[in-house]
Design a protein around this motif. Structure first.
Motif, short mmCIF file in Angstrom:
data_model
loop_
_atom_site.label_atom_id
_atom_site.label_comp_id
_atom_site.label_asym_id
_atom_site.label_seq_id
_atom_site.Cartn_x
_atom_site.Cartn_y
_atom_site.Cartn_z
N HIS A 289 24.00 30.19 49.96
CA HIS A 289 25.01 30.47 49.25
C HIS A 289 26.05 29.66 49.40
CE1 HIS A 289 23.51 34.75 49.00
NE2 HIS A 289 23.99 34.62 48.15
N ARG A 290 26.84 29.49 48.19
CA ARG A 290 28.35 28.16 48.60
C ARG A 290 29.69 28.94 47.94
NH1 ARG A 290 27.18 24.42 44.85
NH2 ARG A 290 26.51 22.47 46.83
N TYR A 291 30.26 29.19 48.82
CA TYR A 291 31.56 29.95 48.21
C TYR A 291 32.42 29.38 47.63
CZ TYR A 291 32.90 28.49 53.35
OH TYR A 291 32.91 27.55 54.25
N ILE A 292 33.29 29.89 46.71
CA ILE A 292 34.31 28.70 45.69
C ILE A 292 35.74 29.72 46.66
CG2 ILE A 292 34.56 28.02 43.84
CD1 ILE A 292 32.05 28.59 43.15
N PHE A 293 36.64 28.94 46.52
CA PHE A 293 38.20 28.94 46.61
C PHE A 293 38.37 29.24 45.31
CE2 PHE A 293 37.51 28.11 50.89
CZ PHE A 293 37.73 28.86 51.46
N LYS A 294 38.96 30.86 44.52
CA LYS A 294 39.42 30.71 43.21
C LYS A 294 40.84 31.01 43.16
CE LYS A 294 35.49 33.36 41.19
NZ LYS A 294 34.78 34.72 40.67
N ASN A 295 41.15 31.48 44.39
CA ASN A 295 43.00 31.76 44.32
C ASN A 295 43.30 31.47 45.71
OD1 ASN A 295 43.28 34.15 44.46
ND2 ASN A 295 43.55 34.10 42.48
N GLU A 296 44.29 31.72 46.32
CA GLU A 296 44.97 32.46 47.62
C GLU A 296 44.08 33.56 48.10
OE1 GLU A 296 48.85 32.50 48.49
OE2 GLU A 296 49.05 29.97 47.79
N LYS A 297 43.58 34.41 47.75
CA LYS A 297 43.67 35.81 48.07
C LYS A 297 41.92 36.04 47.23
CE LYS A 297 48.23 37.72 47.49
NZ LYS A 297 48.75 38.99 46.69
N LYS A 298 41.07 35.31 46.11
CA LYS A 298 40.26 35.79 45.86
C LYS A 298 39.00 34.35 46.26
CE LYS A 298 41.11 38.30 42.13
NZ LYS A 298 40.85 39.08 40.24
N VAL A 299 37.76 34.99 46.73
CA VAL A 299 36.48 34.05 47.43
C VAL A 299 35.79 34.37 46.37
CG1 VAL A 299 35.38 33.21 48.44
CG2 VAL A 299 37.90 33.53 49.33
N GLY A 300 34.42 33.50 45.62
CA GLY A 300 33.50 33.48 44.64
C GLY A 300 32.48 32.95 45.31
#
Length: 345
Positions: A289-300
């Protein structure tokens, strides 16, 4: 001779009566068998058994009604518990943990304790100690069985994008006993051999160099990058993070260290890539996988691929030797898989 005349109407009536007679007999049989149509809201007697009904259609109807009744009772009990929990508030008892095969697992004597001195001594003296002490860097050679075709070639190429410093070479009919000395001479730390059946990967030999061990896995459920839905872009050359889950026994601990030594110890967090080996019921699921920081609280997360499942077949001491090799562990399916709640890894 005397003849008596019989009216035509009486004969017809008698035939009609004979036709209606079987219907009455059927009704009498249904009443005598004790099977009656149940009204909604009725409950079944405790000694009731659906298997005693001989009529297939009626047995199926009664089974469905019995199933609906059980579902209603379950929902009523669930609502009742929810109301009690809301009424008690903070004083409510903790929720019951559902029974699964994992939490009902049979205790294994070889379960690893991280604080055990014997485990620490084995880790300091085993074949992977040079890697974990930072003395060697992984260098991997990936090859195939003779004449690779179709998805096997693509699988090897995509596996090389997941493992840093991996090189793909075609075998060209060479025996593994001749390949291993050449790998050691060129400072390779791993040899991976992908076997195939009908142009599909079905086996994987993972040999740690120069002193072993060698593990043989069955490969199944292979999905290449293009076969994944909502996949991310191609993997970058950054070293990924490695996650190892549920390798709790001595055998599982060895297999976990075998997988860990495939990747560099210092991951490059800029790439945001993660390689996961998840063990569940002795099946090892691999995901990338690759993780993506959407904002300070959410990660996709985005799955990059490939994905596959491994099942350990054997673990051999030293490098690959099919004739004189000493095996530490071999899967005996009919003996080891007899109990569903006992796992080896």
């Amino acid at each position: 001779m005397d003849f008596t005349e019989v009216p035509v109407d009486q004969g017809r009536k008698s035939k009609k009566k004979n036709k209606k007679a079987p219907m009455k007999d059927l009704k009498m049989e249904e009443e005598s068998s004790g099977v009656e149509k149940l009204e909604p809201g009725t409950t079944f007697p405790p000694t009731f058994s659906v298997s005693e009904i001989k009529n297939k259609q009626r047995r199926h109807q009664m089974f469905m009604k019995l199933k609906q009744e059980k579902r209603k009772q379950k929902m009523q009990l669930k609502k009742k518990r929810r109301k009690e929990r809301e009424a008690l508030g903070d004083k409510a008892p903790p929720k019951e943990v559902p029974k699964t095969i994992e939490n009902q697992r049979v205790f294994d004597e070889t379960t690893v304790d991280p604080e055990d001195e014997e485990i620490a001594f084995d880790e300091g003296t085993d074949e992977f100690s040079a890697y974990f002490n930072g003395l060697t860097n992984p260098k991997v050679l990936i090859t195939t069985s003779d004449r690779p075709r179709g998805r096997v070639v693509k699988f090897c190429e995509q596996l090389a994008t997941v493992i840093p410093n991996a090189h793909v070479y075609y075998r060209r009919g060479l025996a593994l006993k001749r390949i291993i000395p050449q790998c050691i001479a060129r400072d390779f730390t791993y040899l991976i051999v992908i076997n195939q059946d009908r142009q599909t990967p079905n086996g994987l030999v993972l040999c740690h160099l120069p002193d072993g061990p060698t593990a043989h896995f069955k490969v199944s459920s292979v999905r290449l990058q293009k076969e994944l839905k909502r996949r991310g872009k191609a993997p970058t050359e950054h070293s990924p993070e490695v996650i190892l889950n549920n390798f709790s026994t001595r055998l599982g601990h060895t297999i976990g260290r075998l997988f860990a030594a495939l990747f560099p110890q210092n991951p490059q967090f800029v790439g945001r890539q993660v390689a996961t080996f998840h063990n569940q019921r002795d099946f090892i699921f691999f995901r990338f996988h690759r993780y993506i920081f959407k904002n300070e609280k959410k990660v996709g997360i985005q799955e990059l691929g490939p994905r596959f499942t491994l099942k350990l077949r054997s673990l051999q001491k030293g490098t690959f030797d099919s004739k004189y090799g000493e095996f530490e562990w071999v899967l005996k399916r009919h003996e080891m898989d007899a109990c569903r709640r006992k796992f080896q890894l």
